[in-house]
Design a protein around this motif. Structure first.
Motif, mmCIF file in Angstrom:
data_model
loop_
_atom_site.group_PDB
_atom_site.id
_atom_site.type_symbol
_atom_site.label_atom_id
_atom_site.label_comp_id
_atom_site.label_asym_id
_atom_site.label_seq_id
_atom_site.Cartn_x
_atom_site.Cartn_y
_atom_site.Cartn_z
ATOM 1 N N VAL A 177 0.835 -1.203 0.000
ATOM 2 C CA VAL A 177 0.000 0.000 0.000
ATOM 3 C C VAL A 177 0.871 1.256 0.000
ATOM 4 O O VAL A 177 0.615 2.196 -0.757
ATOM 5 N N ILE A 178 1.914 1.264 0.817
ATOM 6 C CA ILE A 178 2.712 2.489 0.948
ATOM 7 C C ILE A 178 3.391 2.886 -0.367
ATOM 8 O O ILE A 178 3.259 4.037 -0.794
ATOM 9 N N PRO A 179 4.062 1.971 -1.082
ATOM 10 C CA PRO A 179 4.664 2.379 -2.366
ATOM 11 C C PRO A 179 3.618 2.855 -3.382
ATOM 12 O O PRO A 179 3.842 3.825 -4.098
ATOM 13 N N THR A 180 2.448 2.172 -3.412
ATOM 14 C CA THR A 180 1.425 2.569 -4.386
ATOM 15 C C THR A 180 1.038 4.035 -4.181
ATOM 16 O O THR A 180 0.960 4.803 -5.139
ATOM 17 N N PHE A 181 0.802 4.403 -2.931
ATOM 18 C CA PHE A 181 0.294 5.757 -2.682
ATOM 19 C C PHE A 181 1.413 6.771 -2.451
ATOM 20 O O PHE A 181 1.140 7.938 -2.204
ATOM 21 N N ALA A 182 2.672 6.299 -2.491
ATOM 22 C CA ALA A 182 3.769 7.268 -2.476
ATOM 23 C C ALA A 182 4.335 7.421 -3.890
ATOM 24 O O ALA A 182 5.205 8.249 -4.119
ATOM 25 N N ARG A 183 3.824 6.607 -4.827
ATOM 26 C CA ARG A 183 4.332 6.582 -6.216
ATOM 27 C C ARG A 183 5.846 6.392 -6.256
ATOM 28 O O ARG A 183 6.550 7.028 -7.029
ATOM 29 N N LYS A 184 6.337 5.530 -5.368
ATOM 30 C CA LYS A 184 7.768 5.226 -5.341
ATOM 31 C C LYS A 184 7.932 3.738 -5.115
ATOM 32 O O LYS A 184 7.083 3.125 -4.484
ATOM 33 N N ARG A 185 9.039 3.169 -5.592
ATOM 34 C CA ARG A 185 9.222 1.748 -5.291
ATOM 35 C C ARG A 185 9.574 1.577 -3.815
ATOM 36 O O ARG A 185 10.065 2.507 -3.168
ATOM 37 N N PHE A 197 -3.260 10.459 0.713
ATOM 38 C CA PHE A 197 -3.872 9.851 1.896
ATOM 39 C C PHE A 197 -5.260 9.309 1.587
ATOM 40 O O PHE A 197 -6.260 9.807 2.073
ATOM 41 N N THR A 198 -5.312 8.277 0.769
ATOM 42 C CA THR A 198 -6.562 7.543 0.574
ATOM 43 C C THR A 198 -6.811 6.707 1.826
ATOM 44 O O THR A 198 -5.907 6.552 2.654
ATOM 45 N N THR A 199 -8.011 6.117 1.929
ATOM 46 C CA THR A 199 -8.293 5.307 3.125
ATOM 47 C C THR A 199 -7.271 4.184 3.334
ATOM 48 O O THR A 199 -6.749 4.048 4.443
ATOM 49 N N PRO A 200 -6.974 3.374 2.303
ATOM 50 C CA PRO A 200 -5.980 2.322 2.578
ATOM 51 C C PRO A 200 -4.657 2.890 3.081
ATOM 52 O O PRO A 200 -4.040 2.318 3.985
ATOM 53 N N ASN A 201 -4.253 4.020 2.534
ATOM 54 C CA ASN A 201 -2.973 4.570 2.960
ATOM 55 C C ASN A 201 -3.053 5.166 4.364
ATOM 56 O O ASN A 201 -2.089 5.098 5.123
ATOM 57 N N GLY A 255 -16.507 3.512 -0.225
ATOM 58 C CA GLY A 255 -16.611 4.968 -0.162
ATOM 59 C C GLY A 255 -15.446 5.571 0.628
ATOM 60 O O GLY A 255 -15.087 5.068 1.700
ATOM 61 N N GLU A 256 -14.859 6.622 0.098
ATOM 62 C CA GLU A 256 -13.722 7.251 0.789
ATOM 63 C C GLU A 256 -14.171 7.987 2.053
ATOM 64 O O GLU A 256 -13.490 7.974 3.072
ATOM 65 N N GLY A 257 -15.341 8.649 1.995
ATOM 66 C CA GLY A 257 -15.819 9.405 3.160
ATOM 67 C C GLY A 257 -16.002 8.497 4.366
ATOM 68 O O GLY A 257 -15.410 8.712 5.431
ATOM 69 N N LEU A 258 -16.796 7.444 4.171
ATOM 70 C CA LEU A 258 -17.032 6.521 5.289
ATOM 71 C C LEU A 258 -15.731 5.832 5.684
ATOM 72 O O LEU A 258 -15.510 5.530 6.861
ATOM 73 N N GLY A 259 -14.864 5.596 4.713
ATOM 74 C CA GLY A 259 -13.576 4.969 5.011
ATOM 75 C C GLY A 259 -12.791 5.808 6.007
ATOM 76 O O GLY A 259 -12.195 5.290 6.955
ATOM 77 N N LYS A 260 -12.801 7.112 5.790
ATOM 78 C CA LYS A 260 -12.040 7.979 6.703
ATOM 79 C C LYS A 260 -12.683 8.017 8.080
ATOM 80 O O LYS A 260 -11.986 8.033 9.103
ATOM 81 N N PRO A 297 -7.942 0.698 -10.325
ATOM 82 C CA PRO A 297 -8.785 1.776 -9.794
ATOM 83 C C PRO A 297 -8.005 2.843 -9.021
ATOM 84 O O PRO A 297 -8.447 3.978 -8.951
ATOM 85 N N TRP A 298 -6.855 2.493 -8.447
ATOM 86 C CA TRP A 298 -6.095 3.502 -7.696
ATOM 87 C C TRP A 298 -5.152 4.257 -8.628
ATOM 88 O O TRP A 298 -4.441 5.153 -8.213
ATOM 89 N N GLU A 299 -5.122 3.830 -9.875
ATOM 90 C CA GLU A 299 -4.349 4.463 -10.952
ATOM 91 C C GLU A 299 -2.837 4.335 -10.811
ATOM 92 O O GLU A 299 -2.104 4.559 -11.770
ATOM 93 N N ASP A 300 -2.354 3.994 -9.620
ATOM 94 C CA ASP A 300 -0.915 3.862 -9.447
ATOM 95 C C ASP A 300 -0.531 2.427 -9.091
ATOM 96 O O ASP A 300 0.500 2.203 -8.463
ATOM 97 N N GLY A 301 -1.375 1.451 -9.467
ATOM 98 C CA GLY A 301 -1.091 0.049 -9.150
ATOM 99 C C GLY A 301 0.251 -0.366 -9.740
ATOM 100 O O GLY A 301 0.636 0.102 -10.807
#
Ligand code: HEM
Ligand SMILES: [Cu+2]
Length: 612
Positions: free
Chosen positions: A253-261, A329-333, A401-406, A483-487
């Motif tokens: 999860v962390i690399p996906t949402f940091a766009r780094k390996r 900072f999406t919910t998974p992240n 849903g992102e809102g409820l996720g947060k 769906p997260w576009e950075d998979g």
């Protein structure tokens, strides 16, 4: 019916998720009842016996039946996709593993309505768990239920080992495997070596209790400390079975949402292996106060503290992955980032407990309760939340849903720290764990009140999550492939949810983060490693379900084989092992069917694939 006979890893994943959710709910309710009892001193909400049953069932349910299946759900949903496979190595065994797990769990929970739940703690220490001090069938439900459920886990572990060793797509060498695949691999290896220990322990305890053997009975020449050793030789590796998959999820999860390996990929791999290895060397740190002597205590102290080194490596690697990244900072992240400090706090108290002299003070107090909830809830459960939010669109084709996720994240994590942070102090001040009440005027009152309110808040967080699932299930299933576009890994190259054969053509892997590599090279998708061809699929079958029903019946039959019943007929059936025999007949009959009847599966032809 489809669900009873499926051998598709994606459907088995959903079955595991539902079963895990159910048991997690039961375990959660038990926790709330425990916290209500402890909300004030000298509370009479529960009596001591019920309290003991509740803490035993809460711990046992959460560890064996709550979080394990959710881990298996994510492994099943993701691993074949991540390594570019069309299913696991043994789809039939996969179904068998699930059903034996489920029926073992049901058996254990039947104890509530069949004469009383086990009450000797989730560790079932002898002599507390012998018939002398636990005269009801409670502990029998524990030994036989866990035996059956454990069989399922062992089958699952072996299956993942075989899958990862033999089914990786061309080009995916071990050092190109995604971290979640690595941690699943190592976790499965730990399962393979740790579960046999508990299997043996449970058999011995069952023999003591039902057949009158004396393995743990001092009067008969047995040794109760033997149980503690067997239990923890399994039990400590078990905590790594729980946490390593979470490490894997966080590392995805962390690399996906940091766009780094991932920073330090190979050190992550070796840290995982080292943790697994050391995990088998430290079991007696649960037994410092048993009286093993200073030499043993010193050695186990040092080996335990060593584990903090590879664990620390991982924590720094996650931080360095985020460093300089474009963090979203999406919910998974959120869950993944929240995991890091929370889990670290649990690691720090772990090192404190590892100091044998200090442990004489901490042992059996709320300090230990705080420690393991920080690692299990603050570590594993946050990791599972991260993974579930992250892979939900891949599993169900719908984004949560992102809102409820947060809302889920903030209520859960605030509730969590409220519940367990104060327990460190309660422990240091001398409040004992596993005691159903406490006296007033010991400065325990306020902290316990805070803890109970926090537990309620965590419950609210769970409700947000359930609401999110419910609302999401009513939306159209339109999640994109990525769906997260950075998979970065292979599961994001195929539709959400994937077709039953996963990959129309097995992809060719050209590096770590195979999909990301193609994206940065300007390609839309993967290069296939084979022409479009006929795809071999396994057939659905009811046999795994029947085998498990058989073991379930046999287990119940054996448990009551020495009882006297008011009805003649019942006594006859149980005392002559007729019920047991019937159950085994179903199981072995199904096995025979499986062996005699050749099932070659079926094929999806290229023409059929064209339309899809
Ligand atoms: C840096 C790593 C860790 C260290 C040094 C450590 C150390 C310890 C020690 C010494 C104890 C025994 C305390 C006592 O009973 O007096 C303990 C208990 C426990 N730990 Fe850890 N631990 C670590 C990580 C973990 C992890 C990752 C998990 C689970 C995911 C975990 C789960 C538990 C549980 C469940 C218990 C309590 C068992 C019981 O008595 O019921 N620990 N830990
Ligand atoms: Cu341990």
């Amino acid at each position: 019916m489809d669900w009873l006979t499926t051998v598709d890893h994606k459907k088995i994943a959903i079955l595991y998720l539902w079963a895990g959710g159910l048991f997690f709910g039961i375990g959660g309710l038990e926790a709330i009842l425990i916290r209500i009892q402890l909300i004030k001193p000298m509370n009479t909400f529960l009596d001591a016996q019920t309290f003991n049953e509740l803490i035993t069932m809460h711990g046992t349910t959460m560890i064996f039946l709550g979080v394990m299946p959710v881990i298996f759900a994510l492994m099943n949903a993701v691993i074949p996709l991540q390594i570019g496979a069309r299913d696991v190595a043994f789809p039939f065994l996969n179904a068998l593993g699930f059903w034996t797990f489920l029926f073992g769990g049901i058996l254990l929970n039947l104890s509530w309505i069949m004469g009383g739940a086990p009450d000797a703690g989730w560790t079932s220490y002898t002599p507390l768990s012998t018939t002398t001090y636990s005269a009801t069938h409670g502990v029998d439900f524990y030994t036989i239920g866990l035996q059956i459920a454990g069989l399922g886990t062992l089958i699952g572990g072996i299956n993942f080992l075989a899958t990862i060793i033999t089914m990786r797509a061309p080009g995916m060498s071990y050092m190109r495997m995604p971290m979640f695949a690595w941690t699943t691999f190592i976790t499965s290896a730990i399962i393979l070596f740790a579960f046999p220990a508990i299997t043996v322990g449970l058999v011995l305890l069952t023999f003591d209790r039902i057949l009158g053997a004396n393995f743990f009975e001092v009067g008969g020449g047995g040794n109760p400390v033997l149980w503690q050793h067997i239990f923890w030789i399994f039990g400590h590796p078990e905590v790594y079975i729980l946490i390593l998959p979470a490490f894997g999820i966080i590392s995805e999860v962390i690399p996906t949402f940091a766009r780094k390996r991932l920073f330090g990929y190979s050190s992550m791999v070796f840290a995982t292996i080292l943790i697994a290895f050391l995990g088998f060397m430290v079991w007696a740190h649960h037994m410092f106060t048993t009286g093993l002597g200073p030499v043993a205590n010193a050695l186990f102290s040092v080996s335990t503290m060593l584990i903090a080194v590879p664990t620390g490596i991982k924590i720094f690697n996650w931080l360095f992955t985020m460093w300089g990244g474009q963090v979203r900072f999406t919910t998974p992240n959120l869950f993944a980032v929240g995991f890091i400090p929370t889990f670290t706090m649990g690691g720090v108290t772990g090192v404190m407990l590892a100091s044998a002299p200090a442990d004489f003070q901490f042992h059996d107090t709320y300090f230990v309760v705080a420690h393991f909830h920080y690692v299990i809830v603050g570590g594993l459960v946050l990791g599972l939340f991260a993974g579930l939010h992250y892979w939900w669109p891949k599993m169900f084709g719908r984004m949560l849903g992102e809102g409820l996720g947060k809302w889920t994240f903030w209520t859960f994590i605030i509730g969590f720290h409220m519940t367990f942070f104060v327990q460190h102090f309660l422990g240091l001040m001398g409040m004992q764990r596993r005691v159903f009440t406490y006296l007033p005027n010991q400065q325990f009152d306020l902290l316990n009140l805070i803890s109970t309110i926090g537990a309620g808040l965590m419950g609210v967080g769970m409700l947000f999550f359930l609401a999110n699932i419910f609302l999401t299930s009513r939306k159209p299933a339109d999640a994109a492939n990525d769906p997260w576009e950075d998979g970065r890994t292979l599961e994001w190259t195929i539709p959400s949810p994937p077709p039953e054969y996963n990959f129309k053509q097995t992809p060719l892997v050209r590096g770590i983060d195979a999909f990301w590599k193609e994206k940065t090279a300007g390609h839309k998708g993967m290069t296939p490693s084979e022409p479009v061809g006929s795809i071999h699929m396994p057939s659905a079958t009811i046999l795994p379900f029947l085998m498990s029903v058989g073991i379930f019946i046999a287990g119940l039959g054996f448990m009551f084989s020495r009882d006297t019943f008011s009805s003649e007929a019942l006594s006859f059936l149980f005392n002559n092992y007729i019920v047991t025999g019937l159950g085994l007949l179903i199981t072995f009959g199904s096995m025979l069917m499986r062996s005699l009847y050749d099932d070659h599966g079926w094929h999806i032809e290229p023409e059929e694939l064209e339309g899809r």
